[in-house]
Scaffold this active site. Structure first.
Site, PDB file in Angstrom:
ATOM      1  N   SER A 194       0.858  -1.184   0.000  1.00  0.00           N
ATOM      2  CA  SER A 194       0.000   0.000   0.000  1.00  0.00           C
ATOM      3  C   SER A 194       0.894   1.234   0.000  1.00  0.00           C
ATOM      4  O   SER A 194       1.702   1.419   0.903  1.00  0.00           O
ATOM      5  CB  SER A 194      -0.875  -0.027   1.263  1.00  0.00           C
ATOM      6  OG  SER A 194      -1.612   1.163   1.374  1.00  0.00           O
ATOM      7  N   LYS A 211      -1.171  -0.982  -4.468  1.00  0.00           N
ATOM      8  CA  LYS A 211      -2.357  -0.171  -4.149  1.00  0.00           C
ATOM      9  C   LYS A 211      -1.851   1.228  -3.846  1.00  0.00           C
ATOM     10  O   LYS A 211      -0.859   1.386  -3.131  1.00  0.00           O
ATOM     11  CB  LYS A 211      -3.045  -0.788  -2.940  1.00  0.00           C
ATOM     12  CG  LYS A 211      -3.915   0.137  -2.117  1.00  0.00           C
ATOM     13  CD  LYS A 211      -4.679  -0.652  -1.075  1.00  0.00           C
ATOM     14  CE  LYS A 211      -4.728   0.079   0.248  1.00  0.00           C
ATOM     15  NZ  LYS A 211      -5.458  -0.694   1.285  1.00  0.00           N
ATOM     16  N   LYS A 269      -3.003   5.186  -2.501  1.00  0.00           N
ATOM     17  CA  LYS A 269      -4.037   5.981  -1.849  1.00  0.00           C
ATOM     18  C   LYS A 269      -4.430   7.122  -2.780  1.00  0.00           C
ATOM     19  O   LYS A 269      -3.576   7.709  -3.452  1.00  0.00           O
ATOM     20  CB  LYS A 269      -3.503   6.542  -0.533  1.00  0.00           C
ATOM     21  CG  LYS A 269      -3.156   5.470   0.486  1.00  0.00           C
ATOM     22  CD  LYS A 269      -4.407   4.831   1.083  1.00  0.00           C
ATOM     23  CE  LYS A 269      -4.047   3.851   2.177  1.00  0.00           C
ATOM     24  NZ  LYS A 269      -5.224   3.213   2.781  1.00  0.00           N
ATOM     25  N   ASP A 313      -7.167   3.121  -3.160  1.00  0.00           N
ATOM     26  CA  ASP A 313      -7.896   3.127  -1.889  1.00  0.00           C
ATOM     27  C   ASP A 313      -8.157   4.578  -1.497  1.00  0.00           C
ATOM     28  O   ASP A 313      -7.214   5.364  -1.353  1.00  0.00           O
ATOM     29  CB  ASP A 313      -7.061   2.419  -0.807  1.00  0.00           C
ATOM     30  CG  ASP A 313      -7.795   2.289   0.527  1.00  0.00           C
ATOM     31  OD1 ASP A 313      -8.972   2.712   0.618  1.00  0.00           O
ATOM     32  OD2 ASP A 313      -7.191   1.756   1.480  1.00  0.00           O
ATOM     33  N   GLU A 327     -11.118   0.955  -3.732  1.00  0.00           N
ATOM     34  CA  GLU A 327     -11.421   0.594  -2.342  1.00  0.00           C
ATOM     35  C   GLU A 327     -12.042   1.755  -1.586  1.00  0.00           C
ATOM     36  O   GLU A 327     -11.514   2.860  -1.605  1.00  0.00           O
ATOM     37  CB  GLU A 327     -10.121   0.132  -1.665  1.00  0.00           C
ATOM     38  CG  GLU A 327     -10.267  -0.328  -0.227  1.00  0.00           C
ATOM     39  CD  GLU A 327      -8.939  -0.824   0.357  1.00  0.00           C
ATOM     40  OE1 GLU A 327      -7.982  -1.070  -0.415  1.00  0.00           O
ATOM     41  OE2 GLU A 327      -8.861  -0.957   1.592  1.00  0.00           O
ATOM     42  N   ASP A 373     -13.904  -1.741   2.603  1.00  0.00           N
ATOM     43  CA  ASP A 373     -12.979  -1.938   3.728  1.00  0.00           C
ATOM     44  C   ASP A 373     -13.708  -1.467   4.987  1.00  0.00           C
ATOM     45  O   ASP A 373     -14.380  -2.262   5.664  1.00  0.00           O
ATOM     46  CB  ASP A 373     -11.682  -1.143   3.446  1.00  0.00           C
ATOM     47  CG  ASP A 373     -10.697  -1.101   4.606  1.00  0.00           C
ATOM     48  OD1 ASP A 373     -11.022  -1.598   5.698  1.00  0.00           O
ATOM     49  OD2 ASP A 373      -9.572  -0.552   4.451  1.00  0.00           O
ATOM     50  N   LYS A 419     -10.015  -7.359   7.096  1.00  0.00           N
ATOM     51  CA  LYS A 419      -8.941  -7.141   8.068  1.00  0.00           C
ATOM     52  C   LYS A 419      -9.401  -7.741   9.376  1.00  0.00           C
ATOM     53  O   LYS A 419     -10.379  -7.256   9.968  1.00  0.00           O
ATOM     54  CB  LYS A 419      -8.721  -5.647   8.294  1.00  0.00           C
ATOM     55  CG  LYS A 419      -8.192  -4.883   7.100  1.00  0.00           C
ATOM     56  CD  LYS A 419      -8.031  -3.410   7.452  1.00  0.00           C
ATOM     57  CE  LYS A 419      -7.521  -2.638   6.252  1.00  0.00           C
ATOM     58  NZ  LYS A 419      -7.457  -1.183   6.524  1.00  0.00           N
ATOM     59  N   GLY A 477      -4.287  -4.447   5.745  1.00  0.00           N
ATOM     60  CA  GLY A 477      -3.418  -4.272   6.900  1.00  0.00           C
ATOM     61  C   GLY A 477      -3.737  -3.000   7.648  1.00  0.00           C
ATOM     62  O   GLY A 477      -4.419  -2.105   7.142  1.00  0.00           O
TER      63      GLY A 477
HETATM   64  O1  OSB Z   1      -7.291   1.593   4.443  1.00  0.00           O
HETATM   65  O2  OSB Z   1      -6.161  -0.151   4.075  1.00  0.00           O
HETATM   66  C1  OSB Z   1      -6.316   0.915   4.684  1.00  0.00           C
HETATM   67  C2  OSB Z   1      -3.274   1.571   6.906  1.00  0.00           C
HETATM   68  C3  OSB Z   1      -3.893   2.035   8.046  1.00  0.00           C
HETATM   69  C4  OSB Z   1      -5.250   2.178   8.052  1.00  0.00           C
HETATM   70  C5  OSB Z   1      -6.010   1.843   6.940  1.00  0.00           C
HETATM   71  C6  OSB Z   1      -5.400   1.338   5.798  1.00  0.00           C
HETATM   72  C7  OSB Z   1      -3.996   1.241   5.783  1.00  0.00           C
HETATM   73  C8  OSB Z   1      -3.231   0.813   4.618  1.00  0.00           C
HETATM   74  C9  OSB Z   1      -1.862   0.207   4.839  1.00  0.00           C
HETATM   75  O3  OSB Z   1      -3.605   0.974   3.477  1.00  0.00           O
HETATM   76  C10 OSB Z   1      -1.929  -1.252   5.009  1.00  0.00           C
HETATM   77  C11 OSB Z   1      -0.640  -1.842   5.531  1.00  0.00           C
HETATM   78  O4  OSB Z   1       0.345  -1.856   4.790  1.00  0.00           O
HETATM   79  O5  OSB Z   1      -0.630  -2.315   6.687  1.00  0.00           O
HETATM   80 MG    MG Z   2      -8.452   0.556   2.982  1.00  0.00          MG
END
Ligand code: OSB
Ligand code: MG
Length: 415
Positions: free
Chosen positions: A180, A207, A209, A234, A262, A287, A317, A345
């Protein structure tokens, strides 16, 4: 199959036996609960549509149990909230409060008396359902619950001398790993990170953001450079699904062959995601808005009605859904309807990440998870992470989480 006749699995039938998960395995007497808390510094500060953070507090509930023949065993789990209620209402402070109630319920004491030691004469738990039954009355606080459930599974697996995934019906010996990539000041900065993931790590998928206004240019640049990369975005709830301009931007993302978009809309919405994005060809991944199997069932029903189950994806998750049993229930519910599943994650430490890898060894988890970062996630982690190579992580085969000794000393204590 006749779609009219097809019935959606009811989550009440998703018992441990149906899921292939170990349940009753003999009485376990809970002796004590301790919670270790550590502030951990991220190697790379992470920015999403809701904010930027550079360190996180992780709680590690450690539960000691005794069997009928007097053997004692300690299992450890992880709670992985963010530092403020950005992603959901939880944060490390709320997890501390919730752990007080969980400890009280599990040790048979009132919350004011709870000191982690079991009340005299406390009845044993026999399986995961009886363990969860102790605190089922607590509403919400999923991340705190996932931590204590993790400790339970680690202890059970240690007693049996097997890795946790065996108790969970996991079958894969390695899992696909994606990464991510957070928001960065410029498109070039994002591209630099994507280049590391693709060219140096040979990651299984990327992925990135996004948020309104910082979406199309990023995706276009990545696509231009990597035409066949498995790519997804995302938004962490940054788009207003009632705003025509936001809807138009999301529709424009259809041109980039994304695996999914996402959580574009509100973190408590399922309905508008199903109805107002039904005209997109890119699958929508939920999510934040899926907190348990009931939500998953309702989402599946809505997608069947408005677009089709192949256009829904669920990011499962375990911390967000209150634990591992619930995560597996959701994965099975999805797979039975042709809905894809992957494991997201929360920037867990190596312990929580490894637990996610054990979960991902279930066959229903059919897309790459957010399991690895550009660099190791933390300046000092609690254990070595599972072995990563060419877009895949090995599922640890050692007992419990398969991590060996955990290092829970403070960052500042290391030279
Ligand atoms: O939305 O998936 C998410 C991290 C913290 C809170 C929400 C998210 C995320 C990530 C990183 O996208 C996921 C990771 O590498 O642990
Ligand atoms: Mg997410």
């Amino acid at each position: 199959m006749n779609p009219q006749k097809e019935t959606i699995l009811d989550e009440r039938s998703l018992t441990p036996a149906f899921l292939g998960i170990l349940d009753d395995d003999g009485p376990l007497f809970l002796e004590k609960i301790r919670v270790f808390s550590r502030r951990m510094t991220l190697r790379i500060p992470f920015e999403t549509s809701f904010g930027r953070f550079d360190s996180l507090v992780r709680h590690f509930p450690a539960i000691t149990f005794r069997t009928e023949d007097g053997t004692t065993v300690t299992g450890i789990g992880e709670c992985s909230p963010l530092s403020a209620p950005w992603y959901d209402y939880e944060c490390h402070r709320s997890v501390e409060v919730a752990l007080g109630y969980l400890t009280a319920s599990l040790t048979g004491k009132s919350v004011d008396e709870a000191d982690g030691a079991a009340a005299p004469g406390l009845a044993p738990v026999t399986g995961v359902e009886s363990f969860l039954g102790r605190y089922r009355w607590i509403v919400g606080h999923a991340m705190a619950k996932a931590g204590v459930e993790g400790a339970y599974w680690d202890a059970r697996a240690r007693l049996r001398g097997v890795p946790v995934f065996r108790l969970w019906g996991g079958t894969k010996s390695d899992v696909e790993a994606g990464t991510s990539v957070g928001l960065e000041p410029t498109v070039e900065d994002v591209l630099r990170k994507v280049a590391v993931a693709v060219e140096e790590m040979h990651i299984a998928r990327v992925k990135v953001k996004v948020k309104p206004g910082r979406d199309l240019a990023i995706v276009e640049a990545i696509r231009k450079r990597y035409p066949s990369l498995r790519l997804q975005v995302d938004a962490n709830a940054a788009y207003d699904l009632l705003n025509p301009e936001h809807l138009a931007r999301l529709k424009e993302l259809d041109a980039f062959d994304l695996m999914m978009i996402e959580q574009p809309g509100r973190n408590d919405d399922i309905f508008d995601h199903a109805v107002r994005l039904a005209h997109l060809s890119t699958p929508i991944c939920l999510d934040e808005s899926i907190l348990h199997a009931v939500h998953a069932r309702q989402a599946i029903a809505l997608w069947k009605q408005y677009s089709g189950p192949s256009r829904l994806v669920i990011n499962v998750k375990p911390p967000r859904v209150g634990g591992y049993l619930e995560a597996i229930r959701i994965a099975v519910l999805c797979a039975a309807s042709g809905v894809s599943v992957w494991c997201g994650g929360m920037h867990e430490s190596a312990l929580g990440k490894t637990a996610n890898v054990h979960f991902s060894s279930r066959s229903e988890v059919n897309l790459p998870g957010d399991h690895v970062s550009q660099a190791p996630y933390y300046v000092k982690n609690v254990a070595e992470s599972p072995r990563y190579e060419e877009g895949r992580l090995t599922v640890p085969q050692g007992v419990g989480w398969g991590l060996g000794e955990l290092d829970l000393t403070e960052e500042t204590e290391t030279p």
